[in-house]
Design a protein around this motif. Structure first.
Motif, PDB file in Angstrom:
ATOM      1  N   LEU A  61      -6.434 -21.037  71.285  1.00 23.78           N
ATOM      2  CA  LEU A  61      -7.553 -21.391  70.410  1.00 23.78           C
ATOM      3  C   LEU A  61      -8.845 -21.598  71.189  1.00 23.78           C
ATOM      4  N   LYS A  62      -8.771 -22.218  72.368  1.00 20.51           N
ATOM      5  CA  LYS A  62      -9.985 -22.528  73.135  1.00 20.51           C
ATOM      6  C   LYS A  62     -10.734 -21.286  73.586  1.00 20.51           C
ATOM      7  N   ASN A  63     -10.049 -20.141  73.654  1.00 17.58           N
ATOM      8  CA  ASN A  63     -10.666 -18.898  74.096  1.00 17.58           C
ATOM      9  C   ASN A  63     -11.044 -17.966  72.951  1.00 17.58           C
ATOM     10  N   GLN A  64     -10.808 -18.400  71.717  1.00 22.45           N
ATOM     11  CA  GLN A  64     -11.083 -17.538  70.576  1.00 22.45           C
ATOM     12  C   GLN A  64     -12.530 -17.657  70.131  1.00 22.45           C
ATOM     13  N   THR A  65     -13.029 -16.580  69.532  1.00 25.79           N
ATOM     14  CA  THR A  65     -14.382 -16.562  68.977  1.00 25.79           C
ATOM     15  C   THR A  65     -14.289 -16.356  67.481  1.00 25.79           C
TER      16      THR A  65
END
Length: 519
Positions: free
Chosen positions: A514-518
Motif C-alpha cells: 500500500l505504501k508504494n501505491q499511487t
C-alpha cells in the motif's frame, strides 16, 4: 451460531421482544457456533467442450438437512445503499471501520454488439472465435487452437465505450473477504473483470486490516462495488472480534464464522438485487480453465472477454436443450452440462508454489511494460502436485471452492449449517468439494506467492500448527506438477478490451504494498 433448543424458548422470546426495543431490527437465528464442518441467448450450435480422457459420471452428494423455516431475512434496504463506499475512520481503541456512504448510479443495462479490436500480438492469441467439439459422443475429437470456429456462446462486449464493456445482465458477482491484500487487489480485480466478467463486487473488510481497500475510481464506473464491515452482515459484531486472550484455535474459529456469515449475507444481498452467478473465492485465487481437461483450452479461450460466463452458459444451454428433447445420453462426459446447471457447483483448486522461472519464461509473450515479478499470474508457473494427483499429497491443494447461482437459493440454503467450501446447503451438497484440478473444465489457480507477499498477510489459519514462515516453506519449493502458462493469455484479451494505456494505468499498483501505491 446458536441453536435455540426448546428448553431455551424463553431466551428466544426475550430476544424477539428486547432486540427491537433496543433498535436492533435485523438478526438471524444461528446454528452451531464455531463449527466448520441468462438470461437465455440463442445457441449458435449444440456444443460443449470435451475432455481428452474418460470421466466418470458425476454423482450427487447426500447430506443431512437440518430444517428450520424461521429464518429472519436481512432487510438490505435499511442497512445498505445502492452503492457503498467507505472511507477509513479508525477508532483508536478497536481499529474498527466506521462507514461513510455515498451512492452511484447503476451501470447501464443496454445491450451492445461485439466490436472487435485489432490484436495486441500476432499469433496464437487472436480474436478468432473457437470451435467446440460436439457434446456427448463416445469419441473425443482432438482440435487445435487454429482450427476452432464459431460455436461457443459469446457475451455481448463493447470496446468503443470505456465504461460499458459488458451487458450488465451477463456479468458475475463476487463476495470477497479482504485483510490488507493491497498488493493483490489490482491484478485480481482486473483479471476477474475481464475473465468472469465481474460486474458486482462486495468486499468485507476484516477489522484487523490497517487500511480499507484502495480501489481505482475507474472500477466504480464499470461495476457496482460495496465495501462492508462486520456490522453490515453480523448482528452482534463484538462476538467475532479478535481479542488479545484468544489462542490460535479461537482466532481460527472466529475467522471461519466471519467468512460463513459474510457469504450468507452477501448471497442474500445479491439475490435481492436480482443477480445470478457469484464466485466465493479469495484474493490469491483465480478462476480459469484447465488444459488437462481440454488440449489447447487456454490458448483458445482465456484471451476472450467473459470466457467463464460463456463456457458455463454454453453448458447450461446444452443441458436445457437435452431436457427439452428428452435426451438421456450416457457417455463419459455427459455429466458436464448437468454439473454446471446446478445452483451451486465446485471448482477444484491447484496450488502454484514460489519456485521461480527464468526471466525469459516469465516475460514470454508479455508486453514490454509489464514487470512479471509483480504479477501472480505471470511469475508463479509451477504447480505443487501433478494433475489429478491421487497420492498422499492430493490434499495439499485444498478443497474446491464454489460458484453459486444466487437467484436459485432457497430459505433452506440460508438457514442450513454451512462451511467455507459449501456456503449454501443443501444446494452445495449436490457436487463434491473433493474434485481434483483437471477433472472439470473450470478450476482455480491458487497462488502461494513469494515470502515477501505471503508474509504481508494477516491470516489466523497460518498459526494453527506452525509458524507462518515454516508453513510457507512446506509448499514454497514444490514443483512436482510442472510449469504451465494456462492463465497467461488473459493479459492480451484485457489489452484488447480496455486498450494499452488504460491497462497500464489500472495495473500500475499490481504487486505493490500500500505504501508504494499511487491513486
Amino acid at each position: 451460531m446458536v441453536l435455540f433448543r426448546s428448553h431455551k424458548l424463553s431466551l428466544r422470546i426475550s430476544l424477539f421482544v428486547l432486540l427491537p426495543l433496543l433498535g436492533v431490527h435485523q438478526f438471524y437465528i444461528f446454528l452451531t457456533p464455531f463449527q466448520d464442518s441468462f438470461q437465455d441467448v440463442p445457441l449458435l450450435e449444440k456444443a460443449v467442450f470435451l475432455g481428452n480422457s474418460p470421466r466418470s459420471a458425476e454423482k450427487s452428494s447426500k447430506g443431512f438437512l437440518l430444517r428450520n423455516k424461521s429464518i429472519i431475512d436481512h432487510d438490505s434496504s435499511k442497512t445498505l445503499s445502492t452503492e457503498i463506499y467507505k472511507s477509513k475512520q479508525v477508532d483508536s481503541k478497536d481499529h474498527s471501520y466506521k462507514s461513510s456512504i455515498t451512492t452511484d448510479a447503476e451501470p447501464s443495462n443496454e445491450l451492445f454488439v461485439k466490436q472487435p479490436r485489432a490484436n495486441v500480438t500476432a499469433g496464437k492469441y487472436s480474436n478468432d472465435s473457437i470451435k467446440l467439439t460436439r457434446c456427448c459422443t463416445s469419441t473425443v475429437e482432438k482440435t487445435s487452437g487454429e482450427s476452432l470456429q464459431n460455436t461457443l456462446l459469446t457475451i455481448n462486449t463493447n470496446t468503443s465505450d470505456p465504461t460499458n464493456h459488458f451487458d450488465w445482465n451477463q456479468t458475475f458477482s463476487a463476495c470477497l473477504l479482504f485483510m490488507d491484500d493491497h498488493n493483490r487487489l489490482s491484478e485480481w480485480i482486473a483479471y476477474h473483470y475481464f475473465a468472469l466478467p465481474l460486474g458486482y463486487l462486495i468486499i468485507a473488510v476484516d477489522p484487523a486490516s490497517n487500511a480499507p481497500p484502495q480501489i481505482d475510481g475507474y472500477w466504480r464506473k464499470v461495476m457496482k462495488i460495496e465495501i462492508w464491515n462486520d456490522k453490515d452482515f453480523f448482528p452482534i459484531p463484538g462476538s467475532i472480534k479478535r481479542r488479545k486472550k484468544d489462542g490460535p484455535k479461537q482466532l481460527l474459529e472466529k475467522h471461519r464464522m466471519r467468512q460463513r456469515e459474510f457469504y450468507k449475507a452477501c448471497g442474500k444481498r445479491l439475490q435481492d438485487k436480482g443477480r445470478t452467478l457469484t464466485s466465493f473465492i479469495d484474493t490469491d485465487e483465480y478462476v480459469t480453465v484447465s488444459d488437462h481437461f481440454q488440449a489447447n483450452f487456454s490458448t483458445t479461450i482465456v484471451h476472450k472477454p467473459g470466457f467463464v460466463w460463456n463456457l458455463i452458459q454454453t453448458y447450461r444451454q446444452e443441458h436445457r436443450q437435452a431436457q427439452k428433447q428428452h435426451e438421456n445420453k450416457n457417455t463419459s462426459l455427459s455429466w458436464v452440462p448437468t454439473y454446471y446447471s446446478n445452483t451451486c457447483f465446485h471448482l477444484p483448486r491447484t496450488l502454484y508454489t514460489a519456485v521461480e522461472s527464468t526471466a525469459a519464461e516469465r516475460i514470454h509473450s508479455l508486453p514490454e511494460w509489464i514487470d512479471a515479478l509483480q504479477f501472480m499470474t505471470f511469475r508463479h508457473r509451477y504447480r505443487l502436485t501433478p494433475y489429478e494427483d491421487r497420492g498422499p499429497s492430493k490434499g495439499f491443494n485444498g478443497l474446491a471452492k464454489v460458484i453459486v447461482d444466487v437467484s436459485n437459493l432457497t430459505d433452506d440454503d440460508f438457514v442450513q449449517q454451512s462451511t467455507t467450501h459449501a456456503p449454501f446447503k443443501p444446494s452445495c451438497l449436490r457436487t463434491s468439494p473433493n474434485k481434483l484440478y483437471g477433472s472439470t473444465p473450470l478450476g482455480i489457480h491458487h497462488y502461494l506467492g513469494s515470502w515477501e507477499s505471503y508474509s504481508r498477510e494477516k491470516d489466523p489459519r497460518k498459526d494453527m500448527k506452525d509458524s507462518s514462515k515454516k508453513k510457507w516453506e512446506r509448499f514454497a519449493y514444490g514443483k512436482a506438477g510442472g510449469a504451465d502458462d494456462e492463465i497467461r493469455p488473459w493479459i492480451h484479451g484485457f489489452l484488447n478490451l480496455v486498450g494499452t494505456e488504460k491497462a497500464q494505468y489500472l495495473l500500475r499498483n499490481a504487486g505493490l504494498p500500500l505504501k508504494n501505491q499511487t491513486m
